[in-house]
Write a protein that holds these residues in place. Structure first.
Motif, PDB file in Angstrom:
ATOM      1  N   PHE A 198       0.832  -1.202   0.000  1.00  0.00           N
ATOM      2  CA  PHE A 198       0.000   0.000   0.000  1.00  0.00           C
ATOM      3  C   PHE A 198       0.869   1.255   0.000  1.00  0.00           C
ATOM      4  O   PHE A 198       0.640   2.195  -0.765  1.00  0.00           O
ATOM      5  CB  PHE A 198      -0.929  -0.015   1.224  1.00  0.00           C
ATOM      6  N   VAL A 199       1.890   1.265   0.865  1.00  0.00           N
ATOM      7  CA  VAL A 199       2.753   2.442   0.978  1.00  0.00           C
ATOM      8  C   VAL A 199       3.479   2.702  -0.339  1.00  0.00           C
ATOM      9  O   VAL A 199       3.547   3.836  -0.817  1.00  0.00           O
ATOM     10  CB  VAL A 199       3.756   2.278   2.144  1.00  0.00           C
ATOM     11  N   GLN A 200       3.966   1.623  -0.951  1.00  0.00           N
ATOM     12  CA  GLN A 200       4.693   1.801  -2.216  1.00  0.00           C
ATOM     13  C   GLN A 200       3.787   2.371  -3.300  1.00  0.00           C
ATOM     14  O   GLN A 200       4.140   3.326  -3.988  1.00  0.00           O
ATOM     15  CB  GLN A 200       5.236   0.452  -2.683  1.00  0.00           C
ATOM     16  N   LYS A 223      -8.370   2.259   4.855  1.00  0.00           N
ATOM     17  CA  LYS A 223      -8.843   0.931   5.245  1.00  0.00           C
ATOM     18  C   LYS A 223      -9.140   0.081   4.003  1.00  0.00           C
ATOM     19  O   LYS A 223      -8.662  -1.046   3.881  1.00  0.00           O
ATOM     20  CB  LYS A 223     -10.106   1.053   6.102  1.00  0.00           C
ATOM     21  N   VAL A 224      -9.911   0.655   3.085  1.00  0.00           N
ATOM     22  CA  VAL A 224     -10.308  -0.094   1.892  1.00  0.00           C
ATOM     23  C   VAL A 224      -9.075  -0.477   1.067  1.00  0.00           C
ATOM     24  O   VAL A 224      -8.949  -1.609   0.602  1.00  0.00           O
ATOM     25  CB  VAL A 224     -11.309   0.730   1.058  1.00  0.00           C
ATOM     26  N   SER A 225      -8.144   0.463   0.924  1.00  0.00           N
ATOM     27  CA  SER A 225      -6.966   0.180   0.104  1.00  0.00           C
ATOM     28  C   SER A 225      -6.141  -0.958   0.691  1.00  0.00           C
ATOM     29  O   SER A 225      -5.691  -1.847  -0.029  1.00  0.00           O
ATOM     30  CB  SER A 225      -6.083   1.426  -0.027  1.00  0.00           C
ATOM     31  N   VAL A 226      -5.910  -0.918   2.011  1.00  0.00           N
ATOM     32  CA  VAL A 226      -5.092  -1.967   2.628  1.00  0.00           C
ATOM     33  C   VAL A 226      -5.855  -3.295   2.632  1.00  0.00           C
ATOM     34  O   VAL A 226      -5.277  -4.360   2.398  1.00  0.00           O
ATOM     35  CB  VAL A 226      -4.655  -1.571   4.059  1.00  0.00           C
ATOM     36  N   LYS A 262      -5.464  -5.047  -0.533  1.00  0.00           N
ATOM     37  CA  LYS A 262      -4.152  -5.709  -0.615  1.00  0.00           C
ATOM     38  C   LYS A 262      -4.210  -7.041   0.114  1.00  0.00           C
ATOM     39  O   LYS A 262      -3.708  -8.054  -0.377  1.00  0.00           O
ATOM     40  CB  LYS A 262      -3.068  -4.833   0.017  1.00  0.00           C
ATOM     41  N   LEU A 263      -4.817  -7.046   1.299  1.00  0.00           N
ATOM     42  CA  LEU A 263      -4.892  -8.283   2.088  1.00  0.00           C
ATOM     43  C   LEU A 263      -5.717  -9.344   1.372  1.00  0.00           C
ATOM     44  O   LEU A 263      -5.398 -10.520   1.411  1.00  0.00           O
ATOM     45  CB  LEU A 263      -5.510  -7.988   3.464  1.00  0.00           C
ATOM     46  N   LEU A 264      -6.809  -8.898   0.711  1.00  0.00           N
ATOM     47  CA  LEU A 264      -7.710  -9.855   0.063  1.00  0.00           C
ATOM     48  C   LEU A 264      -7.285 -10.159  -1.373  1.00  0.00           C
ATOM     49  O   LEU A 264      -7.924 -10.934  -2.067  1.00  0.00           O
ATOM     50  CB  LEU A 264      -9.146  -9.315   0.072  1.00  0.00           C
ATOM     51  N   GLY A 265      -6.215  -9.491  -1.813  1.00  0.00           N
ATOM     52  CA  GLY A 265      -5.716  -9.733  -3.161  1.00  0.00           C
ATOM     53  C   GLY A 265      -6.655  -9.244  -4.252  1.00  0.00           C
ATOM     54  O   GLY A 265      -6.753  -9.839  -5.317  1.00  0.00           O
ATOM     55  N   ILE A 266      -7.376  -8.133  -4.001  1.00  0.00           N
ATOM     56  CA  ILE A 266      -8.309  -7.603  -5.007  1.00  0.00           C
ATOM     57  C   ILE A 266      -7.624  -6.515  -5.834  1.00  0.00           C
ATOM     58  O   ILE A 266      -7.035  -5.583  -5.284  1.00  0.00           O
ATOM     59  CB  ILE A 266      -9.556  -7.011  -4.319  1.00  0.00           C
TER      60      ILE A 266
END
Lengths: 87, 568
Positions: B48-50, B131-134, B137-141
């Motif tokens: 997310f940070v990158q 929140k949505v962005s991270v 990433k966690l859910l691989g969407i």
């Protein structure tokens, strides 16, 4: 523990940019750094709590440092707040 | 037709692309290998940070630093000990990364969104965005790549997040429609910066449309038409051309001098209320500050601002403007502007009472503090002092003698100031207008305040609906007054400006030009419009028009004639 009473002078109060800079400054010290404002105490090392404090321009706050490097922390951080926190 | 908030001006016509929100539900799990889960969380945050860093850099380049800071703020937020730190603690305690992320973000979201403060509610939507962005990433969407939409696309979504906006490629997106967000939301700010028409807060729009529907959006009026009839479509095609033509014309005046059609130069300044506004004035291509209202220092406070506080504010404005003129109007209180801590007496007729320079000369300690602060600031730029609500020559002399006294004090203290600082007066009362020739001998410049001048000349309270019809700067009496003021200043060879609303009025500008106004001070957003109108008139044409106008008997006749003569 050392403390200093001061007034927030930033026109827009403690918004994102000053809160971000202030939390970075505070994190550099070992001692705890807190702001007492309208009956609550907020951790200066957290941008989230600093913003949540919703401190407006002209508000009176108390800066409280407690720990080994408290004197230098109080000095540096109060100076930074006085200077308008980069605004 | 759907109504929404007009958030970014212009007409957009195109084919709809709906951005559907992903299903972000997940099943909360108990974690046994907490170290591996923490690793998974850290990788998501890192990704997310990158991504956000790259987006911020791109926005900084394409749009500007202010817009980039919104995204950079998202990084600071997630990295905060109270955010990722707390989340990791929850993972250590056996919660899955998704649960930890959601719980902490929702806690802050609740805290910020419940605050009665616009800026804080804005932060709440930032937290939701993070929140949505991270979570994705966690859910691989993977998100729809907005940067790849076809030219002529109208985006329809529930909310336009800064991360979505950052993918918008200028020419491709013709318009934006959302279900939430206001005029000051990030989506609105970014849409305006990208000059994409946008209508926000249209309830239920995402479900009401299909992909490939035709949408017409009017970002100036806040209107949306879906699959409109041919005649409506044709009307908006014309309106769009007109808007684009007008915008291109205005843009052609950026960075130009303000010249009449026959090449006479006039000054085009801005009216501001805080030092920060000076930046806005520069961004809008203002050539100076014709009115810096100093009241904000006094109104947004619980006590009188000190000399140093005032000095800082005036100095900041002067420095932002570089060597350009900054005219600071001294404290203009009373009338409808009350400052509670000054405990001013209640008056039966506050507009005819103890206000502005009358109050200031009656309270020299308060006034001297302000004048001294302005004098000190004059060492850092081109600062002028302007006295509000002058009615007599004595008042101007009174202020000037205070200024001289303070200069001596500063000399004694060894502090710098502009020794030739100009002291001018606002001409906004009937008496000041009638003695403009006398005042011109005392003042270094004039500035006409049309709002008060109209009120005092017409003896009308503009807030009273029964008499508001009399409140017009186009009344023959007000026009004669303005003409007299300008002529007196011209005769005495002192500059004369106007800082009321009328200075940017397309109908008034040719008259002011005919009378011989030297400086127009307008709201920053009107700089280019005013410059454009000034460029269309020669002095001779303006004089011919003003001769006709001044021979007319009524306001209605005058306005009608000016509308016919107006050059769009």
């Amino acid at each position: 523990m050392v403390s200093k009473k001061m007034t927030i002078k930033n026109e827009q109060g403690m918004h994102m940019r000053p809160a971000s800079l202030l939390s970075q400054k505070a994190t550099a010290f070992t001692c705890s750094v807190k702001i007492n404002y309208s009956g609550n105490s907020y951790d200066c090392k957290s941008i989230m709590f600093l913003m949540a404090a919703c401190i407006k321009c002209g508000s009176d706050i108390e800066l409280v440092c407690d720990g080994p490097d408290e004197e230098k922390a109080l000095n540096d951080i109060s100076e930074f707040i006085e200077s308008g926190m980069g605004d | 037709m759907y109504k929404g908030i007009a958030a970014s001006r212009g007409i957009g016509i195109g084919s709809i692309c709906r951005i559907i929100e992903h299903d972000l539900t997940f099943e909360a799990r108990q974690i046994t290998d907490t170290a591996a889960e923490k690793q998974r969380f850290r990788e998501a945050v890192e990704a997310f940070v990158q991504e956000t860093t790259a987006m911020a850099a791109d926005i900084r380049k394409r749009i500007g630093p202010k817009e980039a800071e919104i995204l950079e703020g998202h990084i600071v937020m997630i990295m905060d000990p109270s955010m990722s730190g707390e989340m990791e603690k929850m993972i250590d305690a056996g919660q899955c990364a998704e649960t930890a992320l959601t719980a902490v973000c929702d806690m802050f979201y609740g805290m910020f969104s419940s605050m009665n403060d616009d800026m804080m509610r804005q932060r709440a939507s930032d937290i939701a965005d993070v929140k949505v962005s991270v979570l994705k990433k966690l859910l691989g969407i993977e998100d729809v790549d907005i940067s790849k939409v076809a030219p002529g696309t109208v985006l329809v979504c529930r909310d336009l997040t800064p991360s979505m906006t950052s993918q918008i490629v200028g020419g491709n997106v013709a318009g934006i429609i959302t279900e939430i967000g206001g005029k000051t939301s990030h989506s609105a700010i970014l849409a305006r910066a990208l000059e994409i028409p946008a209508v926000l807060s249209v309830p239920g729009i995402v479900d009401a449309v299909k992909d490939k529907d035709t949408a017409v959006i009017d970002g100036t009026e806040g209107e949306v038409y879906i699959n409109p009839e041919g005649d409506i479509l044709a009307r908006f095609v014309l309106k769009r051309e007109e808007f684009i033509r007008k915008q291109a014309e205005l843009n052609s005046f950026i960075g130009k001098e303000t010249l009449t059609a026959d090449g006479q130069k006039v000054e085009l300044f801005c009216n501001i209320g805080t030092p920060k506004d000076a930046r806005k004035a520069l961004e809008c291509d203002g050539e100076g500050i014709g009115l810096f209202r100093s009241e904000f220092l006094f109104m947004d406070n619980t006590r009188l601002p000190s000399e140093d506080e005032q000095y800082e504010a005036y100095r900041e404005a002067a420095q932002i403007m570089g060597g350009k003129t900054v005219i600071i109007r001294t404290l203009d209180i009373g009338g409808d502007k009350d400052i509670p801590y000054l405990k001013m007496q209640k008056e039966d007729n506050p507009f005819l009472g103890y206000r502005a320079v009358r109050y200031c000369l009656g309270n020299p300690d308060i006034y001297k503090t302000q004048l001294k602060a302005i004098l000190r600031a004059s060492a850092h730029g081109h600062v002028k002092i302007m006295i509000p609500l002058v009615t007599t020559v004595d008042e101007v002399r009174g202020v000037k003698s205070l200024v001289e006294e303070l200069k001596k004090e500063l000399d004694a203290e060894g502090k710098a100031y502009d020794k030739n600082i100009q002291v001018g007066c606002m001409i906004e009362t009937a008496s000041a207008s009638l003695i403009a020739d006398l005042l011109a001998k005392e003042a270094d410049f004039f500035s006409i305040g049309t709002n008060d001048l109209t009120q005092y000349t017409m003896s009308v309270d503009r807030g009273n609906p029964n008499v508001a019809y009399l409140y017009s700067a186009f009344q023959p009496a007000v026009l004669r007054s303005i003409k007299n003021i300008i002529e007196c200043a011209n005769k005495a060879h002192i500059p004369v400006g106007m800082c009321g609303e009328a200075a940017a009025d397309p109908l008034m500008i040719p008259l002011l030009m005919a009378f011989g106004l030297d400086e127009y001070s307008v709201n920053p957003v009107l700089v280019l419009t005013a410059r454009c109108i000034i460029s269309k008139w020669t002095r001779a044409e303006a004089c011919e028009l003003s001769d006709r106008i001044l021979a007319m008997d009524t306001e209605a006749e005058i306005v009608a004639a000016l509308k016919i003569a107006a050059k769009e």
